[in-house]
Design a protein around this motif. Structure first.
Motif, PDB file in Angstrom:
ATOM      1  N   HIS A  79       0.849  -1.196   0.000  1.00 13.31           N
ATOM      2  CA  HIS A  79       0.000   0.000   0.000  1.00 13.31           C
ATOM      3  C   HIS A  79       0.886   1.247   0.000  1.00 13.31           C
ATOM      4  CE1 HIS A  79      -3.025   2.941   1.047  1.00 13.31           C
ATOM      5  NE2 HIS A  79      -3.962   2.016   0.910  1.00 13.31           N
ATOM      6  N   PRO A  80       0.601   2.198  -0.875  1.00 10.45           N
ATOM      7  CA  PRO A  80       1.479   3.378  -0.988  1.00 10.45           C
ATOM      8  C   PRO A  80       1.580   4.196   0.293  1.00 10.45           C
ATOM      9  CG  PRO A  80      -0.539   3.648  -2.293  1.00 10.45           C
ATOM     10  CD  PRO A  80      -0.479   2.215  -1.882  1.00 10.45           C
ATOM     11  N   THR A  81       0.527   4.228   1.098  1.00  9.99           N
ATOM     12  CA  THR A  81       0.585   4.989   2.346  1.00  9.99           C
ATOM     13  C   THR A  81       1.559   4.357   3.331  1.00  9.99           C
ATOM     14  OG1 THR A  81      -1.685   5.763   2.064  1.00  9.99           O
ATOM     15  CG2 THR A  81      -0.778   5.856   4.284  1.00  9.99           C
ATOM     16  N   VAL A  82       1.549   3.038   3.420  1.00 10.18           N
ATOM     17  CA  VAL A  82       2.500   2.347   4.301  1.00 10.18           C
ATOM     18  C   VAL A  82       3.919   2.536   3.788  1.00 10.18           C
ATOM     19  CG1 VAL A  82       3.169   0.141   5.325  1.00 10.18           C
ATOM     20  CG2 VAL A  82       0.749   0.640   4.949  1.00 10.18           C
ATOM     21  N   ARG A  83       4.111   2.369   2.502  1.00 10.19           N
ATOM     22  CA  ARG A  83       5.447   2.525   1.930  1.00 10.19           C
ATOM     23  C   ARG A  83       5.978   3.941   2.147  1.00 10.19           C
ATOM     24  NH1 ARG A  83       5.234  -0.290  -3.972  1.00 10.19           N
ATOM     25  NH2 ARG A  83       7.308   0.645  -4.045  1.00 10.19           N
ATOM     26  N   ALA A  84       5.117   4.926   1.986  1.00  7.97           N
ATOM     27  CA  ALA A  84       5.550   6.311   2.183  1.00  7.97           C
ATOM     28  C   ALA A  84       5.936   6.558   3.638  1.00  7.97           C
ATOM     29  CB  ALA A  84       4.445   7.271   1.752  1.00  7.97           C
ATOM     30  N   ALA A  85       5.173   5.984   4.565  1.00  9.46           N
ATOM     31  CA  ALA A  85       5.483   6.152   5.979  1.00  9.46           C
ATOM     32  C   ALA A  85       6.833   5.527   6.325  1.00  9.46           C
ATOM     33  CB  ALA A  85       4.383   5.519   6.832  1.00  9.46           C
ATOM     34  N   LEU A  86       7.097   4.349   5.792  1.00  9.56           N
ATOM     35  CA  LEU A  86       8.373   3.683   6.059  1.00  9.56           C
ATOM     36  C   LEU A  86       9.533   4.452   5.430  1.00  9.56           C
ATOM     37  CD1 LEU A  86       7.336  -0.056   5.547  1.00  9.56           C
ATOM     38  CD2 LEU A  86       7.500   1.231   7.685  1.00  9.56           C
ATOM     39  N   GLN A  87       9.327   4.934   4.222  1.00 17.38           N
ATOM     40  CA  GLN A  87      10.377   5.709   3.562  1.00 17.38           C
ATOM     41  C   GLN A  87      10.683   6.978   4.336  1.00 17.38           C
ATOM     42  OE1 GLN A  87      11.985   4.476   0.867  1.00 17.38           O
ATOM     43  NE2 GLN A  87      13.421   6.177   1.067  1.00 17.38           N
ATOM     44  N   CYS A  88       9.645   7.597   4.890  1.00 14.26           N
ATOM     45  CA  CYS A  88       9.831   8.820   5.681  1.00 14.26           C
ATOM     46  C   CYS A  88      10.693   8.547   6.902  1.00 14.26           C
ATOM     47  CB  CYS A  88       8.471   9.373   6.092  1.00 14.26           C
ATOM     48  SG  CYS A  88       8.558  10.891   7.073  1.00 14.26           S
ATOM     49  N   VAL A  89      10.430   7.427   7.583  1.00 13.52           N
ATOM     50  CA  VAL A  89      11.226   7.075   8.757  1.00 13.52           C
ATOM     51  C   VAL A  89      12.685   6.837   8.370  1.00 13.52           C
ATOM     52  CG1 VAL A  89      11.597   5.276  10.504  1.00 13.52           C
ATOM     53  CG2 VAL A  89       9.302   6.156  10.094  1.00 13.52           C
ATOM     54  N   ILE A  90      12.900   6.102   7.282  1.00 16.67           N
ATOM     55  CA  ILE A  90      14.269   5.807   6.847  1.00 16.67           C
ATOM     56  C   ILE A  90      15.020   7.094   6.506  1.00 16.67           C
ATOM     57  CG2 ILE A  90      15.621   4.755   4.982  1.00 16.67           C
ATOM     58  CD1 ILE A  90      13.460   2.532   4.925  1.00 16.67           C
ATOM     59  N   GLU A  91      14.359   8.008   5.824  1.00 17.79           N
ATOM     60  CA  GLU A  91      15.018   9.238   5.393  1.00 17.79           C
ATOM     61  C   GLU A  91      15.204  10.244   6.528  1.00 17.79           C
ATOM     62  OE1 GLU A  91      12.677  10.620   2.143  1.00 17.79           O
ATOM     63  OE2 GLU A  91      13.473   9.129   0.731  1.00 17.79           O
ATOM     64  N   ALA A  92      14.477  10.068   7.646  1.00 17.82           N
ATOM     65  CA  ALA A  92      14.551  11.031   8.752  1.00 17.82           C
ATOM     66  C   ALA A  92      15.778  10.824   9.636  1.00 17.82           C
ATOM     67  CB  ALA A  92      13.284  10.941   9.598  1.00 17.82           C
ATOM     68  N   ASP A  93      16.503   9.715   9.458  1.00 16.96           N
ATOM     69  CA  ASP A  93      17.684   9.440  10.289  1.00 16.96           C
ATOM     70  C   ASP A  93      17.354   9.491  11.775  1.00 16.96           C
ATOM     71  OD1 ASP A  93      19.408   9.054   8.115  1.00 16.96           O
ATOM     72  OD2 ASP A  93      19.922  11.187   8.002  1.00 16.96           O
ATOM     73  N   LEU A  94      16.222   8.907  12.145  1.00 19.28           N
ATOM     74  CA  LEU A  94      15.812   8.914  13.548  1.00 19.28           C
ATOM     75  C   LEU A  94      16.759   8.066  14.401  1.00 19.28           C
ATOM     76  CD1 LEU A  94      11.956   8.453  13.085  1.00 19.28           C
ATOM     77  CD2 LEU A  94      13.204  10.578  13.546  1.00 19.28           C
ATOM     78  N   PRO A  95      16.935   8.433  15.663  1.00 21.10           N
ATOM     79  CA  PRO A  95      17.790   7.647  16.568  1.00 21.10           C
ATOM     80  C   PRO A  95      17.023   6.432  17.078  1.00 21.10           C
ATOM     81  CG  PRO A  95      16.878   9.508  17.743  1.00 21.10           C
ATOM     82  CD  PRO A  95      16.389   9.637  16.325  1.00 21.10           C
ATOM     83  N   ASN A  96      16.786   5.484  16.204  1.00 20.83           N
ATOM     84  CA  ASN A  96      15.910   4.345  16.486  1.00 20.83           C
ATOM     85  C   ASN A  96      16.501   3.422  17.558  1.00 20.83           C
ATOM     86  OD1 ASN A  96      13.699   2.647  16.132  1.00 20.83           O
ATOM     87  ND2 ASN A  96      14.625   1.554  14.418  1.00 20.83           N
ATOM     88  N   LEU A  97      15.634   2.879  18.407  1.00 24.90           N
ATOM     89  CA  LEU A  97      16.013   1.881  19.409  1.00 24.90           C
ATOM     90  C   LEU A  97      17.166   2.343  20.292  1.00 24.90           C
ATOM     91  CD1 LEU A  97      15.708  -1.372  17.246  1.00 24.90           C
ATOM     92  CD2 LEU A  97      14.112  -0.549  18.993  1.00 24.90           C
ATOM     93  N   VAL A  98      17.068   3.567  20.753  1.00 26.12           N
ATOM     94  CA  VAL A  98      18.053   4.062  21.722  1.00 26.12           C
ATOM     95  C   VAL A  98      18.008   3.223  23.001  1.00 26.12           C
ATOM     96  CG1 VAL A  98      18.704   6.051  23.144  1.00 26.12           C
ATOM     97  CG2 VAL A  98      17.976   6.400  20.771  1.00 26.12           C
ATOM     98  N   GLN A  99      16.838   2.698  23.302  1.00 26.93           N
ATOM     99  CA  GLN A  99      16.551   1.879  24.490  1.00 26.93           C
ATOM    100  C   GLN A  99      16.465   2.729  25.751  1.00 26.93           C
ATOM    101  OE1 GLN A  99      15.363  -0.692  23.541  1.00 26.93           O
ATOM    102  NE2 GLN A  99      16.562  -1.741  21.976  1.00 26.93           N
ATOM    103  N   MET A 100      17.463   3.551  26.043  1.00 28.44           N
ATOM    104  CA  MET A 100      17.360   4.448  27.201  1.00 28.44           C
ATOM    105  C   MET A 100      16.721   5.769  26.779  1.00 28.44           C
ATOM    106  SD  MET A 100      18.139   2.769  29.788  1.00 28.44           S
ATOM    107  CE  MET A 100      18.162   4.108  31.000  1.00 28.44           C
ATOM    108  N   ASP A 101      15.576   5.652  26.148  1.00 25.68           N
ATOM    109  CA  ASP A 101      14.754   6.790  25.746  1.00 25.68           C
ATOM    110  C   ASP A 101      13.411   6.223  25.317  1.00 25.68           C
ATOM    111  OD1 ASP A 101      13.960   9.354  25.250  1.00 25.68           O
ATOM    112  OD2 ASP A 101      15.132   9.612  23.406  1.00 25.68           O
TER     113      ASP A 101
END
Length: 469
Positions: A79-101
């Motif tokens: 689904h394009p909405t799901v794909r767009a959401a995932l692409q947005c996360v990848i491109e945002a360089d979020l500090p994923n799984l910091v664990q202590m946050d």
């Protein structure tokens, strides 16, 4: 910074150059039995692409998906909405799984899930349905101080050891004991048996599917209300496993809404992933959650390394938005009723058809022994080789001749299960109706092509049994 590895690592090229090895790779390194089964029933068409409710094979032929990855693809594939959401996360360089946050996306997804289930207060995220079941077992024991867990005959709650201990199908348990102590089985839809078990006041939780995935067995009209009352009476938690039935599958956000009951915990997974990133969720009352996470030194007493990862949370948020904006719950109710009415007339027209059951777009079409002599003889010979083999005589021509992907509801079952994406159209329903009508009509012709297929399948089963022996 430029990533040099991107210059030579290309997934598209890998797929293209190794596509011809698909089945050989699985035979050599993965599940050989799966490949053998696919080749035996003619499902080895090498699907190349999936869009919405459709698959496309290497020849470009289009297939209608009535399996949806065992319920994962409620919003369809890619689904394009799901794909767009995932692409947005990848491109945002979020500090994923910091664990202590803690993460914003996890908080938002929890908030939106509880908007749909307002009588519950807290959410625990996991990586799959079976992890959600494992977590719920721990939460139930933690808050009640009791050890024993109750589950139903024919239940399916997952294949890890805790979840497998609650599995009512011996097929999945064979060879893997012993299981989690204190787990007890009661008959589905049997309130008297349930009360006898609960009366010991030693049961922490009763796990139940509103509609059982294995067989599409639907709760009786008064069953879940009775479950709610009995669990409250004896201090046992009512845990609704909505891993397959939830998120609109049955024409309501939760299947339990059909019976107007409020469980103490609700388990979700499968469709919440959007078909891309695995996720599980346990929705529960505040007192249950806080009995486990009751002190700062116990803030991580239960968890999972990849739970609450940003990609999974984004996929869940996108899925909920699609379900709402595309009115998929309403579509599931409408199209499900159309198909239910259609199949309901089958029993009047075809003696091999016993009944149809389910809700929304979770439908089971059950076959049974016929009355006429020729059909009864053919049925008996086939079933004497392996119980449930008849359904393959429907599944295989549906696939080969009508390009429909469907499944048998359980091992040795006489029920074919329809579990399509929730976005199927009127044209798709016509496709389903015409295909099933044609194949079921052919099954009533003895001798005929379908029963010739039956002889071939029976011989394959006999050879396989001799080889295994």
């Amino acid at each position: 910074m430029h990533n040099a590895s991107a210059d030579f690592f290309d997934i598209a090229t890998l797929l293209k150059t190794h596509e011809s090895e698909r089945y050989d790779l699985h035979t050599r390194y993965l599940n050989d039995m799966m490949v053998r089964a696919l080749r035996t029933i003619g499902f080895d068409v090498a699907f190349q692409r999936g869009t919405g409710q459709y698959h496309y094979d290497k020849a470009g032929a289009r297939y209608l998906d009535l399996l949806s990855g065992w319920g994962v693809f409620a919003v369809g594939r890619n689904h394009p909405t799901v794909r767009a959401a995932l692409q947005c996360v990848i491109e945002a360089d979020l500090p994923n799984l910091v664990q202590m946050d803690v993460t914003t996306l996890a908080g938002l997804l929890a908030e939106r899930l509880l908007h749909f289930v307002p009588y519950l207060d807290k959410v625990f995220f996991a990586n799959s349905g079976t992890e959600a079941v494992e977590a719920a077992i721990k939460f139930a024991r933690g808050v009640t101080g009791r050890q024993n867990i109750l589950y139903c005959s024919n239940a399916f709650h997952g294949l890890t050891y805790g979840a497998l201990s609650l599995n009512g199908d011996a097929t999945f348990r064979e060879g893997f004991g012993g299981f989690l102590p204190g787990c007890q089985e009661v008959r589905f839809n049997d309130l008297e048996a349930l009360e006898r078990a609960l009366a010991s006041r030693e049961i922490a939780a009763f796990f139940v599917e509103p509609i059982q995935g294995k067989g599409v067995n639907v709760a009786d009209d008064d069953y879940l209300k009775g479950v709610r009352a009995l669990c409250s009476k004896y201090g046992t938690l009512f845990v609704a496993d909505e891993i397959q039935t939830g998120l609109g599958r049955t024409g309501r956000f939760l299947a339990t809404e059909h019976w107007n009951v409020e469980p103490d915990m609700v388990l979700l997974a499968k469709a919440l992933s959007g078909g891309h990133v695995p996720i599980g969720a346990v929705l529960m009352r505040k007192k249950i959650f806080e009995a486990t996470f009751n002190r700062m030194d116990r803030m991580a007493v239960h968890g999972s390394t990849f739970a609450k990862n940003d990609l999974a949370m984004a996929a869940g948020l996108a899925t909920l938005e699609i379900i709402k904006s595309e009115r998929l719950i309403e579509n599931a109710a409408r199209q499900g009723q159309r198909l239910f009415d259609f199949f309901g007339r089958f029993a009047e027209r075809y003696e091999l058809v016993k009944t149809v059951r389910g809700k929304g777009l979770m439908i089971g079409l059950e076959f049974g022994p016929p009355h006429s002599f020729k059909l009864k003889t053919a049925w008996t010979l086939l079933e004497s080789v392996r119980a449930g083999l008849f359904c393959q005589l429907i599944i295989i021509p549906l696939f080969k001749d009508h390009k429909i992907v469907a499944q048998v509801a359980a091992n040795a079952s006489h029920t074919i299960k329809l579990l399509p994406p929730l976005n199927i159209s009127d044209a798709d329903c016509t496709w389903i109706e015409q295909a099933f009508d044609s194949v079921v009509a052919d099954a009533h012709r003895v001798p005929g092509a379908i029963w010739s297929l039956g002889r071939t399948l029976a011989e394959n089963v006999r050879r396989s049994s001799k080889s295994a022996g």
